[in-house]
Design a protein around this motif. Sequence first.
Motif, PDB file in Angstrom:
ATOM      1  N   LEU A  13       0.710  -0.703   0.150  1.00 45.49           N
ATOM      2  CA  LEU A  13      -0.089  -0.254   0.431  1.00 45.49           C
ATOM      3  C   LEU A  13       0.920   1.030  -0.086  1.00 45.49           C
ATOM      4  O   LEU A  13       0.389   2.537  -0.819  1.00 45.49           O
ATOM      5  N   SER A  14       1.842   0.884   0.783  1.00 51.32           N
ATOM      6  CA  SER A  14       2.489   2.356   1.340  1.00 51.32           C
ATOM      7  C   SER A  14       3.269   2.818   0.347  1.00 51.32           C
ATOM      8  O   SER A  14       3.489   3.725  -1.087  1.00 51.32           O
ATOM      9  N   HIS A  15       3.776   0.968  -1.337  1.00 55.17           N
ATOM     10  CA  HIS A  15       4.350   1.396  -2.150  1.00 55.17           C
ATOM     11  C   HIS A  15       3.303   1.969  -3.347  1.00 55.17           C
ATOM     12  O   HIS A  15       4.051   3.399  -4.304  1.00 55.17           O
ATOM     13  N   LEU A  16       2.589   1.678  -3.739  1.00 60.46           N
ATOM     14  CA  LEU A  16       1.530   2.093  -4.908  1.00 60.46           C
ATOM     15  C   LEU A  16       1.075   3.653  -4.579  1.00 60.46           C
ATOM     16  O   LEU A  16       1.114   4.228  -5.122  1.00 60.46           O
ATOM     17  N   LEU A  17       1.008   3.690  -2.898  1.00 64.66           N
ATOM     18  CA  LEU A  17       0.618   5.294  -2.765  1.00 64.66           C
ATOM     19  C   LEU A  17       1.877   6.504  -3.108  1.00 64.66           C
ATOM     20  O   LEU A  17       1.380   7.495  -3.470  1.00 64.66           O
ATOM     21  N   HIS A  18       2.969   5.881  -2.765  1.00 72.11           N
ATOM     22  CA  HIS A  18       4.372   7.038  -3.364  1.00 72.11           C
ATOM     23  C   HIS A  18       4.229   7.195  -4.911  1.00 72.11           C
ATOM     24  O   HIS A  18       4.852   8.102  -5.745  1.00 72.11           O
ATOM     25  N   ARG A  19       3.974   5.812  -5.554  1.00 73.57           N
ATOM     26  CA  ARG A  19       3.991   5.640  -6.777  1.00 73.57           C
ATOM     27  C   ARG A  19       3.215   6.984  -7.659  1.00 73.57           C
ATOM     28  O   ARG A  19       3.151   6.967  -8.939  1.00 73.57           O
ATOM     29  N   LEU A  21       1.213  -7.495 -10.412  1.00 76.29           N
ATOM     30  CA  LEU A  21       1.394  -6.584  -9.852  1.00 76.29           C
ATOM     31  C   LEU A  21       2.276  -6.161  -9.063  1.00 76.29           C
ATOM     32  O   LEU A  21       2.872  -4.967  -9.345  1.00 76.29           O
ATOM     33  N   LEU A  22       3.097  -7.022  -8.388  1.00 74.84           N
ATOM     34  CA  LEU A  22       4.961  -6.825  -8.233  1.00 74.84           C
ATOM     35  C   LEU A  22       5.158  -6.188  -9.374  1.00 74.84           C
ATOM     36  O   LEU A  22       6.460  -5.623  -9.330  1.00 74.84           O
ATOM     37  N   THR A  23       5.320  -7.587 -10.676  1.00 74.93           N
ATOM     38  CA  THR A  23       6.789  -6.903 -11.322  1.00 74.93           C
ATOM     39  C   THR A  23       6.351  -5.350 -12.201  1.00 74.93           C
ATOM     40  O   THR A  23       6.974  -4.518 -12.422  1.00 74.93           O
ATOM     41  N   SER A  24       5.056  -4.483 -12.493  1.00 77.14           N
ATOM     42  CA  SER A  24       3.984  -4.014 -12.533  1.00 77.14           C
ATOM     43  C   SER A  24       4.410  -2.223 -12.175  1.00 77.14           C
ATOM     44  O   SER A  24       4.224  -1.270 -12.717  1.00 77.14           O
ATOM     45  N   THR A  25       4.762  -2.870 -10.506  1.00 77.04           N
ATOM     46  CA  THR A  25       4.593  -1.536 -10.064  1.00 77.04           C
ATOM     47  C   THR A  25       5.932  -1.654  -9.612  1.00 77.04           C
ATOM     48  O   THR A  25       7.100  -1.064  -8.745  1.00 77.04           O
ATOM     49  N   GLY A  26       7.175  -2.422 -10.247  1.00 76.36           N
ATOM     50  CA  GLY A  26       8.716  -2.093 -10.475  1.00 76.36           C
ATOM     51  C   GLY A  26       9.026  -2.686  -9.201  1.00 76.36           C
ATOM     52  O   GLY A  26      10.975  -2.423  -8.714  1.00 76.36           O
ATOM     53  N   GLN A  57       8.414 -14.294   2.844  1.00 79.09           N
ATOM     54  CA  GLN A  57       9.625 -13.281   3.003  1.00 79.09           C
ATOM     55  C   GLN A  57      10.305 -12.233   2.727  1.00 79.09           C
ATOM     56  O   GLN A  57      10.406 -11.156   2.383  1.00 79.09           O
ATOM     57  N   GLU A  58      10.200 -13.112   0.849  1.00 74.02           N
ATOM     58  CA  GLU A  58      10.699 -12.361   0.036  1.00 74.02           C
ATOM     59  C   GLU A  58      10.643 -11.110  -0.621  1.00 74.02           C
ATOM     60  O   GLU A  58      10.858 -10.550  -1.120  1.00 74.02           O
ATOM     61  N   VAL A  59       8.970 -11.449  -0.703  1.00 67.91           N
ATOM     62  CA  VAL A  59       8.169  -9.835  -1.223  1.00 67.91           C
ATOM     63  C   VAL A  59       8.487  -9.239  -0.300  1.00 67.91           C
ATOM     64  O   VAL A  59       8.046  -7.695  -0.500  1.00 67.91           O
ATOM     65  N   VAL A  60       8.019  -9.674   1.216  1.00 74.15           N
ATOM     66  CA  VAL A  60       8.183  -8.006   1.839  1.00 74.15           C
ATOM     67  C   VAL A  60       9.831  -7.554   1.726  1.00 74.15           C
ATOM     68  O   VAL A  60      10.308  -6.102   2.438  1.00 74.15           O
ATOM     69  N   LYS A  61      10.868  -8.126   1.658  1.00 78.67           N
ATOM     70  CA  LYS A  61      12.536  -7.997   1.322  1.00 78.67           C
ATOM     71  C   LYS A  61      12.328  -6.853   0.390  1.00 78.67           C
ATOM     72  O   LYS A  61      12.665  -5.606  -0.050  1.00 78.67           O
ATOM     73  N   ASP A  62      11.679  -7.404  -0.813  1.00 78.53           N
ATOM     74  CA  ASP A  62      11.766  -5.930  -1.864  1.00 78.53           C
ATOM     75  C   ASP A  62      11.420  -4.842  -1.522  1.00 78.53           C
ATOM     76  O   ASP A  62      11.351  -4.124  -2.057  1.00 78.53           O
ATOM     77  N   LEU A  63      10.082  -5.368  -0.795  1.00 81.26           N
ATOM     78  CA  LEU A  63       8.846  -3.747  -0.940  1.00 81.26           C
ATOM     79  C   LEU A  63       9.483  -3.000   0.543  1.00 81.26           C
ATOM     80  O   LEU A  63      10.387  -1.935   0.072  1.00 81.26           O
ATOM     81  N   ILE A  64      10.141  -3.352   1.208  1.00 80.07           N
ATOM     82  CA  ILE A  64      11.426  -2.704   2.075  1.00 80.07           C
ATOM     83  C   ILE A  64      12.195  -1.928   1.931  1.00 80.07           C
ATOM     84  O   ILE A  64      12.569  -1.011   1.620  1.00 80.07           O
ATOM     85  N   ALA A  91      14.529   2.518  -0.108  1.00 81.13           N
ATOM     86  CA  ALA A  91      15.467   3.111  -1.753  1.00 81.13           C
ATOM     87  C   ALA A  91      14.114   4.642  -2.312  1.00 81.13           C
ATOM     88  O   ALA A  91      15.965   5.522  -2.734  1.00 81.13           O
ATOM     89  N   ASP A  92      13.345   4.535  -1.307  1.00 81.12           N
ATOM     90  CA  ASP A  92      12.225   5.469  -2.303  1.00 81.12           C
ATOM     91  C   ASP A  92      12.563   6.929  -1.516  1.00 81.12           C
ATOM     92  O   ASP A  92      11.524   7.371  -1.683  1.00 81.12           O
TER      93      ASP A  92
END
Length: 381
Positions: free
Chosen positions: A14-20, A52-57, A99-106, A111-112
């Motif tokens: 959610l935080s990632h999508l809002l930032h975009r 969704l993961l792919t399209s949002t980077g 946990q890998e999805v979480v690592k990638d999102l964190i 980074a953003d």
Amino acid sequence: MVGIIGAGPAGLMLSHLLHRQGVASVVLERRSRDYVERRVRAGVLEQGSADLLTSTGVGERMIREGLVHDGIKLRFAGEDHRIDFRRLTGKGITVYGQQEVVKDLIEQRLADGGEVWFEAEATAVEGIEDDHPRIAYRRNGEQATLDCDFVAGCDGSHGIAHEALAAKSYERSYRFSWLGILAKTPPASDELIYAYHDRGFALHSMRSPEISRLYLQVDGDDTMDPWPEARIWDELRLRLAEPSLQAGEIIESGITPMRSMVTEPMQHGRLFLAGDAAHIVPATGAKGMNLALADVKVLAEALTEWHRSKARDLLDHYSDVCLRRVWRAEHFSAWMTALLHRDPAGDPFDHKLRLSYLRYIVTSEAAATTLAENYVGFENT
């Protein structure tokens, strides 16, 4: 600004999508970053979740390391059958640990320049019917308050947000649990195996070519005490019909009760629930993380619309839109659970009924398609 409680897949995405979309947010997580990134949970991504993961980077590592599967195996009564998802639906699934999805999102949020506050425990949600709700939290031993435009509760079914919403919950508890292990052993199969056995259900999954995730149905009141490693491996080999399954170092083990829960509505005032804070599904249907990601995709669109135009149409319908998908997933998960688990009472009539329906699934194109469509996920429900 959106205050988000919980740094699991729902809160971080959610935080990632809002930032975009240029919308500010703060994520409060009571645990440490190390704990969150090591917490082993689900591992199956529907096609829509992977997209969704792919399209949002944030899908680059998933594409590189995730295991794309085009079907699953069903084993019962000495029979081995494959349900071909790709042929039946045109879609597959991706095995990639939560946990890998979480690592990638964190990593992406930091980074953003995103605000992800670890070891910041939300203690109360206040003023959800006001224009500016507040999250009381404790961090570094000090109490503080975060003023928000909206609060997103992504902190699980026992979290402070679920409690603050005080909505009606529909629940079901099962009389059995899952004993799960994560082990350093190569998967015995290139696809997931769902096994129905006289002694109970077993599931063979994986996290990588070297790491396997394995489950056994056990009694609801079982503990790990009567389950030494040798017994676990023997039982897995028997139920999965995989005598060559190698015993490897067990990295993690535990027993998880099986339950279903849905909160209706998933919103009140300026508080919105997403993921496990709003609903729990038995893991048999592999829906938990996928529902969480689907929730926040809808919520991010609604919050973005409000921040751009102050229009509440999408926000007001958030719960209704999500619950259509949630109840479909709840039904499928409960159906899979009832079909594949031996009744603790051992009713022989029910046992024969399950075997009959399993044979129907593997001999009927229509029945196999129903399972496949639900497993890979509907884009619109």
